[in-house]
Enzyme design. Structure first.
Site, PDB file in Angstrom:
ATOM      1  N   GLU A  41       0.838  -1.200   0.000  1.00 28.12           N
ATOM      2  CA  GLU A  41       0.000   0.000   0.000  1.00 28.12           C
ATOM      3  C   GLU A  41       0.875   1.253   0.000  1.00 28.12           C
ATOM      4  OE1 GLU A  41      -3.731   1.799   2.627  1.00 28.12           O
ATOM      5  OE2 GLU A  41      -2.255   0.518   3.611  1.00 28.12           O
ATOM      6  N   LYS A 119      -9.443   2.577  -2.714  1.00 27.81           N
ATOM      7  CA  LYS A 119      -9.735   1.979  -1.403  1.00 27.81           C
ATOM      8  C   LYS A 119     -11.085   2.455  -0.890  1.00 27.81           C
ATOM      9  CE  LYS A 119      -7.510   1.529   3.163  1.00 27.81           C
ATOM     10  NZ  LYS A 119      -6.325   1.965   3.945  1.00 27.81           N
ATOM     11  N   CYS A 160      -5.607  -2.977   2.297  1.00 26.74           N
ATOM     12  CA  CYS A 160      -5.361  -2.865   3.737  1.00 26.74           C
ATOM     13  C   CYS A 160      -6.628  -2.959   4.596  1.00 26.74           C
ATOM     14  CB  CYS A 160      -4.592  -1.582   4.025  1.00 26.74           C
ATOM     15  SG  CYS A 160      -3.742  -1.597   5.640  1.00 26.74           S
TER      16      CYS A 160
END
Length: 281
Positions: A41, A119, A160
């Site tokens: 990430e 994300k 994540c």
């Protein structure tokens, strides 16, 4: 297909981060001959504060346009072409004008962008030591699921903190995903207790391979030292960890075997059982 998960110790120097990523990808390709590599990430920047993140951000060209992008975008595209592999760019900081986005881009062996994911779940939490994180103060949230095909396998994209939301992984499975990426900067404190447990759980629930490239070591954030957990790994659809990176920078490589996926899903058809339940739960 062989996949290498790259483990980095990036900081706030974007040029140094790009050089580190290039060196690790080229070393993994030479040693293990993967057909796909994946980065952690925000591999282009970790730490340094708001100004550092904004400085590292890139305006991405319109998806599918073939137009040139920034330094990180073009480096990933060039590595894909040079080595004839798919490159999953972990995530990078996208300049979305009004807000930044934590964004994945994926390139095929011809250097064409084949997937882009923002994300969805932003990291707004307080850690066990009282340290606060508020990703939404700087980043906007994505609003769509993304899959792409490579080597006859359908891959899904997450980043994540998404790992804590099992419904996203089930939705990707329903879209045909057989393997799911989880590029991460997991904090040391949450990672030591939750990282492998969550990754293996998502693998078992979705019956997908989980490909988790992570950042490791320390970085500076507004004068304070923070630590990330590392332990990049690949888990199979039964939840076994089949490859894991050692401490420090490096990589781990595993072969994604569709026959394993098919066997697990045939012998324990949880998706069919879920869809056949008589009442909504």
């Amino acid at each position: 297909m062989r996949v290498s998960v790259i483990q980095m110790n990036q900081g706030s120097d974007k040029a140094a981060n790009l050089a580190q990523a290039r060196r690790l990808i080229e070393a993994a390709v030479e040693a293990d001959r993967p057909g796909l590599v994946t980065l952690p990430e925000t591999w282009t920047n970790l730490g340094g504060g708001r100004d550092s993140r904004k400085a590292a951000a890139e305006v991405l060209p319109p998806q599918g346009s073939g137009e040139p992008g920034g330094a990180a975008y073009e480096m990933l595209r060039g590595l894909a072409r040079t080595h004839g592999i798919h490159v999953h760019g972990g995530s990078m900081i996208e300049d979305g004008a009004e807000k930044l986005f934590n964004t994945t881009v994926v390139f095929d062996p011809a250097g064409s962008e084949v997937a882009r994911y923002r994300k969805i779940h932003l990291f707004d939490i307080t850690g066990p030591d009282g340290t606060g994180y508020k990703e939404s103060a700087l980043y906007g949230a994505g609003d769509g699921l993304v899959t792409f095909a490579a080597g006859g396998i359908t891959f899904g994209c997450t980043i994540c903190y998404d790992i804590r939301f099992a419904e996203e992984y089930l939705a990707l499975r329903k879209l045909g995903a057989e393997a799911i990426f989880v590029p991460s900067n997991f904090t040391l404190q949450t990672g030591k207790d939750h990282w492998e447990v969550l990754l293996r759980a998502r693998a078992i629930e979705s019956q997908c391979w989980i490909l988790a490239a992570a950042s490791t070591g320390q970085y500076e954030e507004r004068g304070a030292q923070r630590s990330v957990y590392g332990h990049s790994l690949v888990a199979d659809p039964w939840g076994h960890v089949v490859a894991k990176a050692s401490d420090g920078i490096g990589w781990a490589t595993a072969r994604i075997d569709p026959t394993v996926t098919a066997r697990v899903r045939r012998d324990m058809p949880v998706l069919e059982h879920r869809d056949a339940r008589p009442v909504a739960l």
